[in-house]
Design an enzyme around this catalytic site. Structure first.
Site, PDB file in Angstrom:
ATOM      1  N   VAL A  10       0.809  -1.232   0.000  1.00 19.63           N
ATOM      2  CA  VAL A  10       0.000   0.000   0.000  1.00 19.63           C
ATOM      3  C   VAL A  10       0.836   1.273   0.000  1.00 19.63           C
ATOM      4  O   VAL A  10       2.005   1.264   0.373  1.00 19.63           O
ATOM      5  CB  VAL A  10      -0.942   0.087   1.226  1.00 19.63           C
ATOM      6  CG1 VAL A  10      -2.062  -0.902   1.117  1.00 19.63           C
ATOM      7  CG2 VAL A  10      -0.171  -0.046   2.525  1.00 19.63           C
ATOM      8  N   GLU A  11       0.178   2.344  -0.388  1.00 15.50           N
ATOM      9  CA  GLU A  11       0.754   3.694  -0.404  1.00 15.50           C
ATOM     10  C   GLU A  11       2.109   3.710  -1.112  1.00 15.50           C
ATOM     11  O   GLU A  11       3.066   4.304  -0.657  1.00 15.50           O
ATOM     12  CB  GLU A  11       0.804   4.278   1.024  1.00 15.50           C
ATOM     13  CG  GLU A  11      -0.605   4.409   1.572  1.00 15.50           C
ATOM     14  CD  GLU A  11      -0.762   5.310   2.775  1.00 15.50           C
ATOM     15  OE1 GLU A  11       0.148   6.105   3.074  1.00 15.50           O
ATOM     16  OE2 GLU A  11      -1.829   5.232   3.413  1.00 15.50           O
TER      17      GLU A  11
END
Lengths: 382, 253
Positions: free
Chosen positions: A363-364
């Site tokens: 993620v991110e």
């Protein structure tokens, strides 16, 4: 051995003590149940709001606690050690609030940031699309200007909280191709044309809902555009810089929980007439785990200290996210190994920790994108 | 309503105790607000919420004991008082009661709240002694405050059930664990605590001399508690019923 608080100031130490009490008494005992059912722990978010933990790094005039970003990350780390999905939810919420605080007008801060900071609303972030993940600058969702409003059409994926979020930061294209054609908008829950199309089933973080969203003729007033037209990609990237420190803090908390579980298990479990922790091979694994965690902790706290002092920190945030989440993956995997067969069954929490660590590497910004960001900063400047 | 709550800074009960001769080792040991006192602080805050007024947290102890006061302030108490003096090292329950009573008597109060006993010394005599020295009635083992104002009506826990007792203010109240659910200090509470007024007083400040706090209690000897590990296995068709009876007898259910 929880994180060392001896060098923190009195206030931060009192905060960490309070969050540990809350996390151990209310969040940790509930984590496995929520993860099994996939239910969103809304009740726990409400309690975070009561404890003033939903707006830690935002000014008091906008409903926040007016503390540093480092202080906020201490909270995230402690929560993650008890219940990762809850900490992820807080991190994503803060990502949305950060964008409004940093790029919003005063009116937007009063209207939108204050309820987020007070925890009356939960925020979310919608950037990724089916065809635009790591290459977010190629996103296809359109925002057509129509009078005082924009009309959005497109599809977003991997959106934490999704259509259940009270406020959703949506990146959409108002201009030509590439990053400069993107703008960002704050969309309210229940807006006509915003539809949660599918709730994803996931390897971990099952109680942190992940949605595919459909945007169909979604009307957003101009007053909900954040920054100028064309600022959207910059806003999205700045938010991710900030958010990556949150993910790094999540990773450190998770890894610490895995290490603590491994220490508890190996000092209790006896084989060949002695606790298995008496084996040098086991001790060396624990030593490596603890050392990596502490290094990861120092890395995210360094990035946070730079951020709080007003220095650029894109490079350090990417390094912290990359290193801490890779550490979490290794440490949780080793924690399963040290539990032997008991690590592979759901009676012990470490198999969950191992599944959860994988998501943090993705993620991110995947950890490959983090390396790209770091490499670019080294060779071209940040 | 002027509410005073007694708070004690004790070595973290989650860490094994160490002795320093015949007193508990306190220096260099991580301390906390006595968990038993959190119920008293919560009771005080609830009274303030119902009747208005002010909550003052009072403690006696080494300088580090200000942490216990600050914890009470971060939960919502309005002001703090710590009495600290080298002459108080090794104080017994009578000395503690003398000091707290002298400090509390400086200002008018409606109610003084304390835990039934501390989680380190467990003598359970300090609050009653303090009430006597203050010259006010005492309501002990309170597990419910039914109503209050100029008078208190409380449930006093007994082995068989409870007594309902009414008493006019001012008074001293000792509360049991379980009277309420102590709140967490919120983050804003923690930050606000820093700005709340605290007083650090010496013996002279409260009008006492070292002679007034001469320890009269003599700890002759200390013994470790012998752990009892008697186990009874309950078998047979009536096992469940017998276990239920056992738990009921132990007042667990």
């Amino acid at each position: 051995m929880p994180a060392d608080t001896r060098l923190l100031d009195d206030e931060s130490r009192a905060l960490v003590d309070m969050v540990r009490d809350f996390a151990s008494q209310e969040a940790a005992p509930a984590a496995a149940g929520y993860e099994a059912s996939g239910e969103d722990p809304i009740e726990l978010y409400r309690k975070l709001a009561e404890l003033d933990l939903t707006g830690v790094p935002f000014p008091e005039e906008y409903g926040g606690a007016g503390a540093s970003y480092l202080t906020y990350l201490l909270v995230v780390e402690e929560l993650a050690a008890a219940y990762l999905a809850l900490a992820i939810g807080l991190s994503v919420h803060t990502l949305c609030a950060f964008a409004i605080h940093t790029f919003g007008t005063d009116a937007q801060r009063k209207e939108l940031l204050a309820p987020l900071a007070r925890g009356e609303m939960l925020g979310a972030y919608a950037l990724s699309e089916p065809e635009a993940g790591s290459d977010a600058g190629s996103l296809a969702t359109r925002a057509e200007r129509r009078g005082d409003s924009y009309v959005l059409n497109g599809r977003k994926v991997f959106c934490t909280r999704g259509a259940d979020a009270d406020l959703l930061l949506v990146m959409a294209r108002t201009g030509g191709p590439g990053p400069r054609g993107i703008s960002s908008f704050v969309v309210s829950k229940g807006s006509q044309g915003l539809v949660g199309e599918r709730k994803e089933d996931k390897l971990g973080w099952r109680s942190s809902p992940t949605w595919m969203l459909g945007l169909t003729d979604l009307v957003v007033p101009e007053s909900r555009r954040l920054g100028e037209e064309g600022d959207g990609f910059r806003i999205a990237m700045a938010s991710l810089d900030s958010g990556r420190l949150g993910i790094a803090a999540c990773a450190v908390g998770l890894a610490q929980a895995a290490l603590d579980a491994a220490i508890a298990f190996t000092t209790e479990r006896e084989q060949f007439g002695a606790p298995v922790a008496h084996q040098e091979g086991v001790r060396f694994m624990l030593a490596d785990m603890a050392t990596q965690i502490e290094a990861a902790r120092r890395l995210y706290r360094h990035g946070a200290a730079l951020r709080d002092a007003g220095h650029p920190y894109t490079l350090q945030a990417a390094q912290a996210k990359l290193f801490a989440t890779d550490v979490a993956m290794r440490v949780t995997t080793d924690a399963v190994q040290l539990h032997g067969g008991y690590g592979y069954i759901t009676e012990y929490p470490v198999e969950r920790y191992m599944r959860e660590a994988k998501g943090l590497q993705i993620v991110e910004g995947t950890n490959q994108i983090q390396r790209y960001v770091i490499g670019r900063a080294l060779t071209e400047g940040a | 309503m002027n509410i005073v709550v007694c708070v004690k800074y004790i070595p973290d009960p989650n860490v094994p105790n160490e002795m320093d001769g015949k007193t508990l080792k306190r220096e260099g040991v991580q301390g906390v607000l006595d968990p038993g006192d959190e119920y008293g602080v919560e009771a005080a805050l609830q009274l303030k919420e119902q009747h208005g007024g002010e909550v003052t947290a009072v403690s006696m102890g080494p300088e580090g004991a200000i942490e216990a006061v600050r914890r009470a302030l971060s939960m919502g108490a309005d002001r703090g008082v710590l009495i600290t003096d080298p002459a108080l090292h090794g104080a017994d329950a009578l000395v503690t009661a003398t000091v707290l009573a002298a400090a509390i008597a400086r200002n008018p109060f409606d109610v003084v709240i304390a835990a039934v006993e501390s989680t380190d010394g467990y003598t359970g005599t300090m609050p009653m002694t303090m009430a006597e020295l203050l010259g006010v009635p005492q309501l002990t083992f309170v597990n419910e405050i039914v109503s209050s104002g100029d008078a208190f009506r409380v449930h006093r826990q007994t082995p068989e059930g409870y007594h309902v007792i009414e008493c006019p203010t001012p008074l001293v109240l000792t509360v049991t664990a379980g009277i309420n659910e102590p709140r967490y200090a919120s983050f804003k509470g923690i930050m606000a605590a820093k700005k709340k007024p605290t007083e650090t007083l010496s013996l002279a400040d409260i009008g006492l001399t070292p002679e007034d706090v001469t320890v009269q209690q003599d700890v002759v000897d200390l013994h470790e508690v012998e752990e009892s590990r008697e186990t009874e296995l309950v078998r047979g068709d009536d096992a469940v019923a017998r276990i239920v009876d056992y738990l009921a007898e132990a007042k667990v259910i």
